[in-house]
Design a protein around this motif. Sequence first.
Motif, PDB file in Angstrom:
ATOM      1  N   MET A   1      66.446  73.621  23.833  1.00 12.79           N
ATOM      2  CA  MET A   1      66.580  73.187  25.222  1.00 12.79           C
ATOM      3  C   MET A   1      67.035  71.741  25.309  1.00 12.79           C
ATOM      4  SD  MET A   1      63.129  74.903  26.808  1.00 12.79           S
ATOM      5  CE  MET A   1      63.280  74.118  28.400  1.00 12.79           C
ATOM      6  N   PHE A   2      66.403  70.884  24.510  1.00 14.06           N
ATOM      7  CA  PHE A   2      66.742  69.459  24.562  1.00 14.06           C
ATOM      8  C   PHE A   2      68.146  69.215  24.032  1.00 14.06           C
ATOM      9  CE2 PHE A   2      66.365  64.955  23.310  1.00 14.06           C
ATOM     10  CZ  PHE A   2      65.804  64.430  24.458  1.00 14.06           C
ATOM     11  N   GLY A   3      68.495  69.873  22.916  1.00 14.00           N
ATOM     12  CA  GLY A   3      69.832  69.712  22.352  1.00 14.00           C
ATOM     13  C   GLY A   3      70.910  70.243  23.274  1.00 14.00           C
ATOM     14  N   LEU A   4      70.646  71.400  23.897  1.00 14.41           N
ATOM     15  CA  LEU A   4      71.606  71.992  24.822  1.00 14.41           C
ATOM     16  C   LEU A   4      71.835  71.079  26.021  1.00 14.41           C
ATOM     17  CD1 LEU A   4      73.285  74.522  25.497  1.00 14.41           C
ATOM     18  CD2 LEU A   4      71.280  75.421  26.686  1.00 14.41           C
ATOM     19  N   GLU A   5      70.781  70.449  26.500  1.00 16.34           N
ATOM     20  CA  GLU A   5      70.903  69.559  27.662  1.00 16.34           C
ATOM     21  C   GLU A   5      71.751  68.335  27.332  1.00 16.34           C
ATOM     22  OE1 GLU A   5      70.442  68.477  31.562  1.00 16.34           O
ATOM     23  OE2 GLU A   5      69.970  70.343  30.546  1.00 16.34           O
ATOM     24  N   ILE A   6      71.624  67.828  26.115  1.00 17.19           N
ATOM     25  CA  ILE A   6      72.391  66.641  25.716  1.00 17.19           C
ATOM     26  C   ILE A   6      73.883  66.944  25.636  1.00 17.19           C
ATOM     27  CG2 ILE A   6      72.829  65.039  23.806  1.00 17.19           C
ATOM     28  CD1 ILE A   6      69.832  65.125  23.196  1.00 17.19           C
ATOM     29  N   SER A   7      74.234  68.092  25.013  1.00 17.55           N
ATOM     30  CA  SER A   7      75.645  68.334  24.689  1.00 17.55           C
ATOM     31  C   SER A   7      76.393  69.173  25.710  1.00 17.55           C
ATOM     32  CB  SER A   7      75.764  68.992  23.306  1.00 17.55           C
ATOM     33  OG  SER A   7      75.151  70.263  23.294  1.00 17.55           O
ATOM     34  N   SER A   8      75.715  69.946  26.548  1.00 21.80           N
ATOM     35  CA  SER A   8      76.431  70.783  27.523  1.00 21.80           C
ATOM     36  C   SER A   8      76.793  70.007  28.780  1.00 21.80           C
ATOM     37  CB  SER A   8      75.614  72.016  27.885  1.00 21.80           C
ATOM     38  OG  SER A   8      74.401  71.665  28.527  1.00 21.80           O
ATOM     39  N   SER A 258      76.801  55.110  18.535  1.00 14.07           N
ATOM     40  CA  SER A 258      78.166  55.596  18.393  1.00 14.07           C
ATOM     41  C   SER A 258      78.301  57.061  18.777  1.00 14.07           C
ATOM     42  CB  SER A 258      78.634  55.380  16.947  1.00 14.07           C
ATOM     43  OG  SER A 258      77.673  55.898  16.028  1.00 14.07           O
ATOM     44  N   PHE A 259      77.668  57.955  18.038  1.00 14.82           N
ATOM     45  CA  PHE A 259      77.942  59.384  18.159  1.00 14.82           C
ATOM     46  C   PHE A 259      77.581  59.935  19.539  1.00 14.82           C
ATOM     47  CE2 PHE A 259      77.312  63.908  17.697  1.00 14.82           C
ATOM     48  CZ  PHE A 259      78.308  64.303  16.826  1.00 14.82           C
ATOM     49  N   TRP A 260      76.341  59.759  19.957  1.00 14.91           N
ATOM     50  CA  TRP A 260      75.894  60.416  21.195  1.00 14.91           C
ATOM     51  C   TRP A 260      76.497  59.831  22.459  1.00 14.91           C
ATOM     52  CZ3 TRP A 260      74.959  64.954  20.237  1.00 14.91           C
ATOM     53  CH2 TRP A 260      74.165  65.372  19.173  1.00 14.91           C
ATOM     54  N   PRO A 261      76.601  58.517  22.628  1.00 19.50           N
ATOM     55  CA  PRO A 261      77.237  58.046  23.868  1.00 19.50           C
ATOM     56  C   PRO A 261      78.705  58.460  23.964  1.00 19.50           C
ATOM     57  CG  PRO A 261      76.818  56.199  22.383  1.00 19.50           C
ATOM     58  CD  PRO A 261      76.085  57.381  21.838  1.00 19.50           C
ATOM     59  N   PHE A 262      79.391  58.592  22.814  1.00 14.79           N
ATOM     60  CA  PHE A 262      80.798  58.998  22.848  1.00 14.79           C
ATOM     61  C   PHE A 262      80.937  60.447  23.303  1.00 14.79           C
ATOM     62  CE2 PHE A 262      84.966  59.937  20.689  1.00 14.79           C
ATOM     63  CZ  PHE A 262      85.719  59.105  21.509  1.00 14.79           C
ATOM     64  N   MET A 263      79.876  61.238  23.136  1.00 17.50           N
ATOM     65  CA  MET A 263      79.882  62.623  23.621  1.00 17.50           C
ATOM     66  C   MET A 263      80.146  62.685  25.128  1.00 17.50           C
ATOM     67  SD  MET A 263      79.225  65.921  23.074  1.00 17.50           S
ATOM     68  CE  MET A 263      78.131  66.203  21.694  1.00 17.50           C
ATOM     69  N   ILE A 264      79.739  61.644  25.874  1.00 20.31           N
ATOM     70  CA  ILE A 264      79.947  61.618  27.321  1.00 20.31           C
ATOM     71  C   ILE A 264      81.428  61.508  27.654  1.00 20.31           C
ATOM     72  CG2 ILE A 264      79.244  60.479  29.471  1.00 20.31           C
ATOM     73  CD1 ILE A 264      76.946  61.562  27.695  1.00 20.31           C
ATOM     74  N   TYR A 265      82.180  60.781  26.840  1.00 16.40           N
ATOM     75  CA  TYR A 265      83.561  60.450  27.162  1.00 16.40           C
ATOM     76  C   TYR A 265      84.588  61.328  26.452  1.00 16.40           C
ATOM     77  CZ  TYR A 265      81.124  56.399  28.938  1.00 16.40           C
ATOM     78  OH  TYR A 265      80.255  55.590  29.620  1.00 16.40           O
ATOM     79  N   MET A 340      92.761  64.888  15.678  1.00 15.12           N
ATOM     80  CA  MET A 340      91.391  64.415  15.901  1.00 15.12           C
ATOM     81  C   MET A 340      90.377  65.147  15.037  1.00 15.12           C
ATOM     82  SD  MET A 340      91.309  62.005  18.231  1.00 15.12           S
ATOM     83  CE  MET A 340      89.668  62.085  18.969  1.00 15.12           C
ATOM     84  N   LEU A 341      90.768  66.301  14.488  1.00 14.98           N
ATOM     85  CA  LEU A 341      89.821  67.161  13.772  1.00 14.98           C
ATOM     86  C   LEU A 341      89.115  66.475  12.609  1.00 14.98           C
ATOM     87  CD1 LEU A 341      88.616  70.021  13.438  1.00 14.98           C
ATOM     88  CD2 LEU A 341      90.594  70.579  11.999  1.00 14.98           C
ATOM     89  N   PRO A 342      89.837  65.785  11.692  1.00 14.59           N
ATOM     90  CA  PRO A 342      89.122  65.175  10.567  1.00 14.59           C
ATOM     91  C   PRO A 342      88.044  64.187  11.009  1.00 14.59           C
ATOM     92  CG  PRO A 342      91.487  65.208  10.154  1.00 14.59           C
ATOM     93  CD  PRO A 342      91.301  65.591  11.584  1.00 14.59           C
ATOM     94  N   GLY A 343      88.383  63.337  11.968  1.00 12.23           N
ATOM     95  CA  GLY A 343      87.412  62.351  12.436  1.00 12.23           C
ATOM     96  C   GLY A 343      86.214  62.985  13.102  1.00 12.23           C
ATOM     97  N   CYS A 344      86.447  64.010  13.921  1.00 16.61           N
ATOM     98  CA  CYS A 344      85.340  64.691  14.600  1.00 16.61           C
ATOM     99  C   CYS A 344      84.394  65.337  13.598  1.00 16.61           C
ATOM    100  CB  CYS A 344      85.894  65.751  15.555  1.00 16.61           C
ATOM    101  SG  CYS A 344      86.674  65.102  17.046  1.00 16.61           S
ATOM    102  N   VAL A 345      84.966  66.020  12.597  1.00 18.47           N
ATOM    103  CA  VAL A 345      84.142  66.699  11.590  1.00 18.47           C
ATOM    104  C   VAL A 345      83.346  65.693  10.768  1.00 18.47           C
ATOM    105  CG1 VAL A 345      84.215  68.109   9.499  1.00 18.47           C
ATOM    106  CG2 VAL A 345      85.617  68.728  11.465  1.00 18.47           C
ATOM    107  N   VAL A 346      84.001  64.606  10.353  1.00 14.53           N
ATOM    108  CA  VAL A 346      83.314  63.593   9.532  1.00 14.53           C
ATOM    109  C   VAL A 346      82.197  62.923  10.327  1.00 14.53           C
ATOM    110  CG1 VAL A 346      83.608  61.362   8.369  1.00 14.53           C
ATOM    111  CG2 VAL A 346      85.265  63.198   7.998  1.00 14.53           C
ATOM    112  N   ALA A 347      82.451  62.573  11.596  1.00 13.32           N
ATOM    113  CA  ALA A 347      81.411  61.950  12.423  1.00 13.32           C
ATOM    114  C   ALA A 347      80.235  62.903  12.627  1.00 13.32           C
ATOM    115  CB  ALA A 347      81.995  61.533  13.772  1.00 13.32           C
ATOM    116  N   GLY A 348      80.516  64.181  12.892  1.00 19.38           N
ATOM    117  CA  GLY A 348      79.443  65.155  13.060  1.00 19.38           C
ATOM    118  C   GLY A 348      78.633  65.349  11.795  1.00 19.38           C
ATOM    119  N   ALA A 349      79.317  65.350  10.645  1.00 18.70           N
ATOM    120  CA  ALA A 349      78.609  65.469   9.375  1.00 18.70           C
ATOM    121  C   ALA A 349      77.694  64.263   9.147  1.00 18.70           C
ATOM    122  CB  ALA A 349      79.609  65.600   8.229  1.00 18.70           C
ATOM    123  N   GLY A 350      78.171  63.076   9.516  1.00 23.13           N
ATOM    124  CA  GLY A 350      77.339  61.877   9.390  1.00 23.13           C
ATOM    125  C   GLY A 350      76.099  61.951  10.255  1.00 23.13           C
ATOM    126  N   LEU A 351      76.254  62.482  11.467  1.00 27.94           N
ATOM    127  CA  LEU A 351      75.096  62.661  12.349  1.00 27.94           C
ATOM    128  C   LEU A 351      74.112  63.636  11.733  1.00 27.94           C
ATOM    129  CD1 LEU A 351      73.694  64.436  14.834  1.00 27.94           C
ATOM    130  CD2 LEU A 351      73.775  61.966  15.038  1.00 27.94           C
TER     131      LEU A 351
END
Length: 491
Positions: A1-8, A258-265, A340-351
């Motif tokens: 629930m908490f994760g879904l609320e953050i990313s959806s 870095s990771f989560w606030p950028f999810m907004i934009y 954008m794919l390589p950067g997105c995947v690498v950032a997500g893996a870091g998270l």
Amino acid sequence: MFGLEISSVPAILPNVEKVLHAGFSSVQWIMNAYTIACTAVLMAAGTLADRYGRKRILLISVLAFGVTSLICGLAHDTTVLIASRFLQGLSGGVMVICQIAALSHQFQEGPRRSRAFAAWGIILGVGLGFGPIIGSAIVALLDWTWVFLIQVPLALLTTALIAGSVDESRDPEAKTLDLAGIVTMSLSVFSLTFYITQGPELGFASAAGLACIAVSAASFLAFVYVEKHRAHPMFDFSVFRIRPFSGALYGSMGMNFSFWPFMIYLPIYFQSALGYDVVSAGFALLAYTLPTLVVPPLAERLVLRYQPRIVIPAGLFTIGLGFLLMKLGSAMDHASWLSMLPGCVVAGAGLGMTNTPVTNTTTGSVPTSRAGMASGIDMSARLITLAINIALMGFLLLQGIFFHLERATQGALDASQLRHMAERIASGSVAETSLAGLAEGVAQSALVHGFGWVMLFGCIGAWVLAVASFVTFGPGATVQDTICCNATESA
């Protein structure tokens, strides 16, 4: 629930902006009302859970999250939505603190604890990873309100699962609620966020702007004074002397710098800069979020082998590398989701490398009776950093667009006109700016330029905090050694 609320929710913001006729600042506050409310209640949640029972408060918070989500779904005005998001954030903050504290109590041994937190990371990753496509699909098939309404049946199901599976636990030495600490910290974060968000409109050097920053500084100093002179503070500064705890805390800050606030934009970039529709943008966002689902089990194995002092800074460095790759990909002549794919995947893996090791380390570095307090400090660091950096990234996006427009128009428009256009472009209204005499190509390149600033900011911030985390951990004891030491002191 908490994760879904953050990313959806970020995936629906461009649609919400159009339907409710919200401005760029309002969109930021739809997210920040939630994060600031979470921050305001985190330490209170830890105290209440330790005192009255973690299972009991968890049940109450889940039901409250369902009710407040219903209110969000029924809101059809920006002001009402922001207010209801604040209420949702209050219940969400209590919910996440209690689940971490209950999990930490129920699984205390090393291997079982690692497996439990790995499972927790996977479930959180399910919500985080599939949230963007769920939010996008809901907008396409129904309307944006169902992103909130879907939480109601989930809350009922979760309540039944908690009632039958979670052990009750509490801290017999838990003290009274620290209202002074809660108020001063919340006021400090709110004032600073308000200053950053509204600064371009108010004027950073105006009387109102300077008053905001003065209130923020005074409130923070008052918070430190209150906590240091209180017999039983909710925010125990002595835990910062535990190096694994403090090193992991930099990890908490780095993820939310870095990771989560950028999810907004990021949805705005995919829809407005690359021209994708809402569903295509949701699929593109999966590259950013799905690694957070896949990597946590690997991260826990790495922690057992190499210790958190290596894994957490390495995770932050990986996030920063992902942001650098995204900046390079967005600057290509024919940028697309592939660039954008390589950067997105690498950032997500870091998270994914950072998230569950941070949670496990912060709660495992203190005695189990203080798990509520430790998780409260951890989540406070995350959400305070998130709230501030949602505002900072929005400010940098606007400034980057503004300076690009200023160069492109060569003085044909005054500063107020440029500022208004920058806000329209930042909110995703790229095509509409052509009606005001600005070529769409210029608007689109300005948006890409602004996002370049934001990506570089995320990269530098993650790397600076990676270094801070590594230095703070030092070559000292492992988390397991710290747990044993704390248990002996407690006895």
